[in-house]
Motif scaffolding. Sequence first.
Motif, mmCIF file in Angstrom:
data_model
loop_
_atom_site.group_PDB
_atom_site.id
_atom_site.type_symbol
_atom_site.label_atom_id
_atom_site.label_comp_id
_atom_site.label_asym_id
_atom_site.label_seq_id
_atom_site.Cartn_x
_atom_site.Cartn_y
_atom_site.Cartn_z
ATOM 1 N N ASN A 399 0.954 -1.648 0.116
ATOM 2 C CA ASN A 399 -0.123 -0.011 0.216
ATOM 3 C C ASN A 399 0.331 0.648 -0.425
ATOM 4 O O ASN A 399 0.209 2.034 -0.192
ATOM 5 N N ALA A 400 1.847 0.911 0.990
ATOM 6 C CA ALA A 400 2.645 2.396 0.242
ATOM 7 C C ALA A 400 3.623 2.666 -0.596
ATOM 8 O O ALA A 400 3.124 3.817 -1.032
ATOM 9 N N ILE A 401 3.463 1.692 -1.091
ATOM 10 C CA ILE A 401 4.873 1.450 -2.262
ATOM 11 C C ILE A 401 4.016 2.451 -3.292
ATOM 12 O O ILE A 401 4.159 3.323 -4.376
ATOM 13 N N GLN A 402 2.376 1.591 -3.829
ATOM 14 C CA GLN A 402 1.199 2.213 -5.045
ATOM 15 C C GLN A 402 1.324 3.669 -4.020
ATOM 16 O O GLN A 402 1.015 5.103 -5.165
ATOM 17 N N ALA A 403 1.200 4.089 -2.688
ATOM 18 C CA ALA A 403 0.564 5.877 -2.877
ATOM 19 C C ALA A 403 1.656 6.347 -3.075
ATOM 20 O O ALA A 403 1.782 7.405 -3.121
ATOM 21 N N ASN A 404 3.232 6.178 -2.513
ATOM 22 C CA ASN A 404 4.381 6.763 -3.034
ATOM 23 C C ASN A 404 4.440 6.810 -4.269
ATOM 24 O O ASN A 404 5.764 7.715 -4.858
ATOM 25 N N GLY A 405 4.266 5.727 -4.418
ATOM 26 C CA GLY A 405 4.226 5.671 -6.622
ATOM 27 C C GLY A 405 6.094 5.115 -6.624
ATOM 28 O O GLY A 405 6.452 5.619 -7.949
ATOM 29 N N LEU A 406 6.601 4.543 -5.796
ATOM 30 C CA LEU A 406 7.766 3.382 -6.327
ATOM 31 C C LEU A 406 7.182 2.369 -6.915
ATOM 32 O O LEU A 406 6.024 1.773 -7.099
ATOM 33 N N THR A 407 8.156 1.695 -8.011
ATOM 34 C CA THR A 407 7.516 0.589 -8.473
ATOM 35 C C THR A 407 8.911 -0.755 -8.179
ATOM 36 O O THR A 407 9.581 -0.272 -7.569
ATOM 37 N N PRO A 468 9.085 -3.202 12.222
ATOM 38 C CA PRO A 468 7.840 -2.909 12.385
ATOM 39 C C PRO A 468 6.383 -2.683 11.683
ATOM 40 O O PRO A 468 7.469 -1.606 10.929
ATOM 41 N N LYS A 469 5.726 -3.171 11.374
ATOM 42 C CA LYS A 469 4.250 -2.903 10.486
ATOM 43 C C LYS A 469 4.520 -1.487 10.548
ATOM 44 O O LYS A 469 3.757 -0.805 9.870
ATOM 45 N N ASP A 470 4.001 -1.103 12.022
ATOM 46 C CA ASP A 470 4.095 1.244 11.665
ATOM 47 C C ASP A 470 4.766 1.340 11.260
ATOM 48 O O ASP A 470 4.659 2.783 11.457
ATOM 49 N N ARG A 471 6.323 1.664 11.015
ATOM 50 C CA ARG A 471 7.200 2.405 10.911
ATOM 51 C C ARG A 471 7.389 2.231 8.872
ATOM 52 O O ARG A 471 7.847 2.871 8.557
ATOM 53 N N ILE A 472 6.557 1.268 8.292
ATOM 54 C CA ILE A 472 6.850 1.037 6.836
ATOM 55 C C ILE A 472 6.470 1.566 6.465
ATOM 56 O O ILE A 472 7.211 2.355 5.569
ATOM 57 N N SER A 473 5.475 2.373 6.364
ATOM 58 C CA SER A 473 4.747 3.652 5.474
ATOM 59 C C SER A 473 5.849 4.740 5.272
ATOM 60 O O SER A 473 6.538 5.581 4.704
ATOM 61 N N GLN A 474 6.180 5.583 6.799
ATOM 62 C CA GLN A 474 6.569 6.636 6.738
ATOM 63 C C GLN A 474 7.960 6.505 6.140
ATOM 64 O O GLN A 474 8.467 7.692 5.766
ATOM 65 N N GLY A 475 8.851 5.350 6.197
ATOM 66 C CA GLY A 475 10.283 4.735 5.400
ATOM 67 C C GLY A 475 9.996 4.784 4.265
ATOM 68 O O GLY A 475 11.086 5.389 3.175
ATOM 69 N N ILE A 476 8.917 3.786 3.488
ATOM 70 C CA ILE A 476 8.546 4.182 2.141
ATOM 71 C C ILE A 476 8.592 5.736 1.713
ATOM 72 O O ILE A 476 9.187 5.841 0.689
ATOM 73 N N GLN A 477 8.125 6.474 1.984
ATOM 74 C CA GLN A 477 7.917 7.710 2.059
ATOM 75 C C GLN A 477 9.219 8.396 1.927
ATOM 76 O O GLN A 477 9.350 8.713 1.394
#
Length: 485
Positions: A399-407, A468-477
């Motif tokens: 979800n984070a990859i898709q939201a941030n436009g990564l491939t 951890p799951k709760d850090r994934i989104s911020q890291g991808i961003q």
Amino acid sequence: MSISVDTFFLNPQFQGTLQSQIQQMIAEGILSGRFRQGEKLPSTRKLASHLGVSRITVTLAYTELLANDYLSSRGRSGYFVSENAPEPPPFEALRQNGDSVDWNRAIGRRYTGGDTPRKPVDWARYRYPFIYGQTDSSLFDHANWRLCAIQALGQKDFAALTTDYCDLEDERLVEFIVRHTLPRRGIVARPEEVLITVGAQNALWLTAQVLLTQRRTAAIEDPCYHALRDILTQSRCHLVPLPVDRDGLPPHAIPSETDVIFTTPSHQCPTAATMPMSRREQLLDRARELDALIVEDDYEFEMSFLNPPSPALKSLDRDGRVIYVGSFSKSIFPGLRLGYLVGAESFIREARALRASVLRHPPGHTMRTAAYFLSLGHYDASIRRLRIALKERREAMQNAIQANGLTIAGQGAHGGSSFWMRAPNGVDTEVLAEQLKPKGVLIEPGRPFFFGHDRPKEFYRLAYSSIPKDRISQGIQLIAETMSD
């Protein structure tokens, strides 16, 4: 801690008095770092007796060192290295003799300079460690592993703990692998066809040493596990890299002179491609046509949380030409270093003899602890928890990859613990990795996985097993923002 009296000896060629030689001997020990601050020296009587000199000679040497603050005295307790003693100088300053050996000529074979990168030892201090193959302490069943280790230390298992197995292994561990682990991959094997190794990398090394010579040819996937390529390069065999596609290794591309084929069909490393059944049959047919052997590295099959794993290539083998490599290092913890080889008895016999000449056998206590951990059901329970956690983290990362436009360039059809990623053209992911470190983010550049000099620089791997799951989104961003800067 006391300094052993055996540390001291007199030099017959020393120019000077016995007192000055003893004084210099102690001072050099302190300056070299061999004697540490607070350590206790031998008593004057004991050192005098050991060196065969008078006690007054030792006492005078100690007194002089005491005056120079190298030593301190604590009443009736004796002499100690002073807390104010000089700090040891840099190591290079301690070298008394030059190195006259021409090591460029003396070294017959070189093992440095390979492609395998060194992972950060302090990876756990980074807030966003998208690093592959490390243990998340929150997912490891430390309590039951500890209980199994204590059980393996018991009197009943004294022989397993202390015996020199020579060229054998723990029969309980082999029995579990034969009766429980291999059947889950569709593999039927006898104990004589199984060899315990110090991890999968050791298994691959043993295989390469037994099967390959300078006149033989090995086909490998490109990209592939960089440590395998280093092993094969060191073996001096002819090496043929074969570019993989979305289904893994293409059998039709294997050249006619190939003797051994190395592949990761269930979870291609690093692209995570899964080889379909039709191609597995084609690969076996091609190997039969060439009379070649296949080495199957079946890593991460336990991490199949989306769909059941595909049958191992070894399970489809009717000719006995597939050698199977398995490991518990990824599914239990990397530092365990326990793997296994499955193959024809004649091959295992040679691999066992080679293992015995290098390291004899894996530690008995480690093998017996693992045998208990597996047979008591702790391993299966741990894998179930791991699959649940990885499934949640994979969903969060996707979800984070898709939201941030990564491939995403590749992902496991059955699960796994990482995504194979592709940055925009012109982005050097090795440079990107260095830019991300100060921000607390770790990624794995893809260049070391490829063969040759002109290697792609835009690929990288993101693992979700250690974050951890709760850090994934911020890291991808952070990755996306840094990439676009």
